[in-house]
Design an enzyme around this catalytic site. Structure first.
Site, PDB file in Angstrom:
ATOM      1  N   SER A 159       0.979  -1.096  -0.122  1.00  0.00           N
ATOM      2  CA  SER A 159      -0.083  -0.088   0.179  1.00  0.00           C
ATOM      3  C   SER A 159       0.838   1.069   0.039  1.00  0.00           C
ATOM      4  O   SER A 159       1.924   1.132   0.465  1.00  0.00           O
ATOM      5  CB  SER A 159      -0.821  -0.047   1.230  1.00  0.00           C
ATOM      6  OG  SER A 159      -1.468   1.245   1.491  1.00  0.00           O
ATOM      7  N   TYR A 172      -2.958  -0.683  10.290  1.00  0.00           N
ATOM      8  CA  TYR A 172      -2.828  -1.004   8.775  1.00  0.00           C
ATOM      9  C   TYR A 172      -1.522  -0.640   8.398  1.00  0.00           C
ATOM     10  O   TYR A 172      -0.675  -1.335   7.596  1.00  0.00           O
ATOM     11  CB  TYR A 172      -4.027  -0.519   8.080  1.00  0.00           C
ATOM     12  CG  TYR A 172      -4.022  -0.919   6.738  1.00  0.00           C
ATOM     13  CD1 TYR A 172      -4.505  -2.163   6.328  1.00  0.00           C
ATOM     14  CD2 TYR A 172      -3.705   0.243   5.649  1.00  0.00           C
ATOM     15  CE1 TYR A 172      -4.514  -2.410   4.602  1.00  0.00           C
ATOM     16  CE2 TYR A 172      -3.438  -0.111   4.421  1.00  0.00           C
ATOM     17  CZ  TYR A 172      -4.191  -1.546   3.879  1.00  0.00           C
ATOM     18  OH  TYR A 172      -4.051  -1.592   2.484  1.00  0.00           O
TER      19      TYR A 172
HETATM   20  N1  LIG Z   1      -8.612  -1.570  -2.112  1.00  0.00           N
HETATM   21  C1  LIG Z   1      -7.680  -0.758  -2.196  1.00  0.00           C
HETATM   22  O1  LIG Z   1      -7.654   0.383  -2.617  1.00  0.00           O
HETATM   23  C2  LIG Z   1      -6.271  -1.223  -1.787  1.00  0.00           C
HETATM   24  C3  LIG Z   1      -5.367  -0.405  -1.719  1.00  0.00           C
HETATM   25  C4  LIG Z   1      -3.759  -0.728  -1.574  1.00  0.00           C
HETATM   26  C5  LIG Z   1      -3.700  -1.845  -1.140  1.00  0.00           C
HETATM   27  N2  LIG Z   1      -4.726  -2.690  -0.941  1.00  0.00           N
HETATM   28  C6  LIG Z   1      -4.316  -3.990  -0.389  1.00  0.00           C
HETATM   29  O2  LIG Z   1      -4.450  -4.792  -1.427  1.00  0.00           O
HETATM   30  C7  LIG Z   1      -5.136  -6.217  -0.813  1.00  0.00           C
HETATM   31  C8  LIG Z   1      -6.463  -6.719  -1.080  1.00  0.00           C
HETATM   32  O3  LIG Z   1      -7.317  -5.577  -0.712  1.00  0.00           O
HETATM   33  P1  LIG Z   1      -8.772  -5.621  -1.171  1.00  0.00           P
HETATM   34  O4  LIG Z   1      -9.007  -4.241  -1.525  1.00  0.00           O
HETATM   35  O5  LIG Z   1      -9.123  -6.752  -2.312  1.00  0.00           O
HETATM   36  O6  LIG Z   1      -9.563  -5.846   0.153  1.00  0.00           O
HETATM   37  P2  LIG Z   1     -11.032  -6.874   0.292  1.00  0.00           P
HETATM   38  O7  LIG Z   1     -11.841  -6.680  -0.675  1.00  0.00           O
HETATM   39  O8  LIG Z   1     -11.375  -6.493   1.817  1.00  0.00           O
HETATM   40  O9  LIG Z   1     -10.490  -8.311   0.399  1.00  0.00           O
HETATM   41  C9  LIG Z   1      -9.631  -8.860   1.578  1.00  0.00           C
HETATM   42  C10 LIG Z   1      -9.451 -10.257   1.496  1.00  0.00           C
HETATM   43  O10 LIG Z   1      -8.766 -10.722   2.796  1.00  0.00           O
HETATM   44  C11 LIG Z   1      -9.434 -11.628   3.324  1.00  0.00           C
HETATM   45  N3  LIG Z   1      -9.297 -11.602   4.770  1.00  0.00           N
HETATM   46  C12 LIG Z   1      -9.644 -10.552   5.658  1.00  0.00           C
HETATM   47  N4  LIG Z   1      -9.395 -11.225   6.947  1.00  0.00           N
HETATM   48  C13 LIG Z   1      -9.132 -12.550   6.846  1.00  0.00           C
HETATM   49  C14 LIG Z   1      -8.735 -13.394   7.639  1.00  0.00           C
HETATM   50  N5  LIG Z   1      -8.743 -13.301   9.045  1.00  0.00           N
HETATM   51  N6  LIG Z   1      -8.199 -14.611   7.341  1.00  0.00           N
HETATM   52  C15 LIG Z   1      -8.296 -14.880   5.969  1.00  0.00           C
HETATM   53  N7  LIG Z   1      -8.775 -13.957   5.043  1.00  0.00           N
HETATM   54  C16 LIG Z   1      -9.119 -12.667   5.372  1.00  0.00           C
HETATM   55  C17 LIG Z   1     -11.088 -11.218   2.882  1.00  0.00           C
HETATM   56  O11 LIG Z   1     -11.795 -12.350   3.170  1.00  0.00           O
HETATM   57  P3  LIG Z   1     -13.271 -12.406   3.498  1.00  0.00           P
HETATM   58  O12 LIG Z   1     -14.130 -12.583   1.885  1.00  0.00           O
HETATM   59  O13 LIG Z   1     -13.815 -13.353   3.932  1.00  0.00           O
HETATM   60  O14 LIG Z   1     -13.823 -10.991   3.935  1.00  0.00           O
HETATM   61  C18 LIG Z   1     -10.892 -10.832   1.583  1.00  0.00           C
HETATM   62  O15 LIG Z   1     -10.601 -12.014   0.696  1.00  0.00           O
HETATM   63  C19 LIG Z   1      -4.722  -5.973   0.700  1.00  0.00           C
HETATM   64  O16 LIG Z   1      -3.550  -6.368   1.163  1.00  0.00           O
HETATM   65  C20 LIG Z   1      -4.829  -4.509   0.868  1.00  0.00           C
HETATM   66  O17 LIG Z   1      -4.142  -3.888   1.925  1.00  0.00           O
HETATM   67  C21 LIG Z   1      -5.948  -2.625  -1.281  1.00  0.00           C
END
Ligand SMILES: NC(=O)c1ccc[n+]([C@@H]2O[C@H](COP(=O)([O-])OP(=O)(O)OC[C@H]3O[C@@H](n4cnc5c(N)ncnc54)[C@H](OP(=O)(O)O)[C@@H]3O)[C@@H](O)[C@H]2O)c1
Length: 252
Positions: A159, A172
């Site tokens: 991130s 985070y």
């Molecule tokens: N979205 C953004 O704008 C953004 C920007 C920069 C970086 N990121 C990074 O990109 C990555 C993906 O993020 P995203 O935006 O796709 O988030 P998301 O849609 O919230 O997805 C997060 C994933 O992590 C899983 N997860 C959460 N807690 C967990 C646990 N205790 N055990 C196993 N799995 C777990 C969730 O499972 P469930 O489906 O069960 O909830 C989901 O599959 C992350 O590392 C995030 O920090 C995202």
């Protein structure tokens, strides 16, 4: 040896990941799901890891419907998994596939967006466990499988806050800074002793559940879908990035 490829606009060619076995955490939604589908489309056998089996099964069905290599399910709740759970998963990968070519840490939780002064301490501990300690443990137990691949890659979803800490991002931000340290140590410790590369990729803002939780007032339609952000990850997981030293990439 430097390779000049525009990783931000990288488009995987058919068969790019043929024969590769790639484990993806957070494969139930958001970026992890998009990556699982695109890796499978590019020929990889994908091991879908997540805490919600029903959601994982839906991704499994989508991949099967593509006619891609049959995926595998690896339910694992990173908040509660025990040492035995991690060891069992590593043993299953060894038994079923004999190697691991790619390990993608996409799962994460946001935690609170609040000042450090009032940050809820149990939430702090949970976020650091899920986002930092769990990826470290999973990497540690999978190294033996990764060593058996001809060229393996570990990719941490990072991130912007890993490089520029901002107020109110709490645990985070600390977890993402910590992952950078883990990745850097891994790269140096493995250099010359294993053909395992370790990268981190900041995908930038994406239209996912996590982004909505962080910015509830934002119009999600102004954001790119996670499906549009998979190119850099596929580049790093495939043969085109062999020879590129482990480092942090900005994919936005
Ligand atoms: N979205 C953004 O704008 C953004 C920007 C920069 C970086 N990121 C990074 O990109 C990555 C993906 O993020 P995203 O935006 O796709 O988030 P998301 O849609 O919230 O997805 C997060 C994933 O992590 C899983 N997860 C959460 N807690 C967990 C646990 N205790 N055990 C196993 N799995 C777990 C969730 O499972 P469930 O489906 O069960 O909830 C989901 O599959 C992350 O590392 C995030 O920090 C995202």
């Amino acid at each position: 040896m430097p390779v000049s490829i525009d990783h931000k606009n990288y488009a995987a060619r058919p068969g790019l990941l043929d024969g590769r076995v790639i484990l993806i955490t957070g494969a139930s939604g958001g970026l992890g799901k998009a990556l699982a589908i695109d890796c499978a489309r590019a020929g990889a056998t994908v091991i879908l890891s997540g805490r919600n089996k029903a959601k994982l099964e839906r991704v499994y069905d989508q991949i099967e419907a593509l006619g891609a290599p049959q995926p595998a399910l690896a339910p694992l709740d990173l908040a509660t998994a025990t040492a035995a759970d991690y060891d069992a998963l590593a043993a299953t990968v060894a038994r079923e596939f004999g190697k691991l070519d790619g390990l993608v840490h996409a799962a994460a939780m946001l935690g609170d967006r609040s000042p450090l002064e009032s940050y809820d301490v149990p939430t702090w501990c949970r976020v650091l466990h899920v986002n930092l300690t769990a990826p470290f443990i999973l990497t540690q137990v999978m190294l033996a499988n990764l060593r058996k691949a001809a060229d393996a890659a570990i990719v941490f979803a990072s991130s912007g806050v890993a490089k520029r800490t901002r107020p109110f991002w709490g645990a985070y931000a600390v977890s993402k800074v910590g992952l950078e340290a883990v990745r850097e140590m891994l790269c140096e410790e493995l250099e010359g002793v294993a053909k395992i590369r370790a990268y981190s990729v900041n995908p930038g803002p994406m239209r996912t559940a996590m982004r909505s939780a962080a910015y509830p007032a934002e119009d999600p339609n102004t954001l790119r879908a996670p499906e549009a952000m998979t190119g850099a990850f596929l580049f790093l997981l495939g043969p085109d990035s062999v020879g590129i030293e482990g480092r942090y990439f900005d994919a936005q």
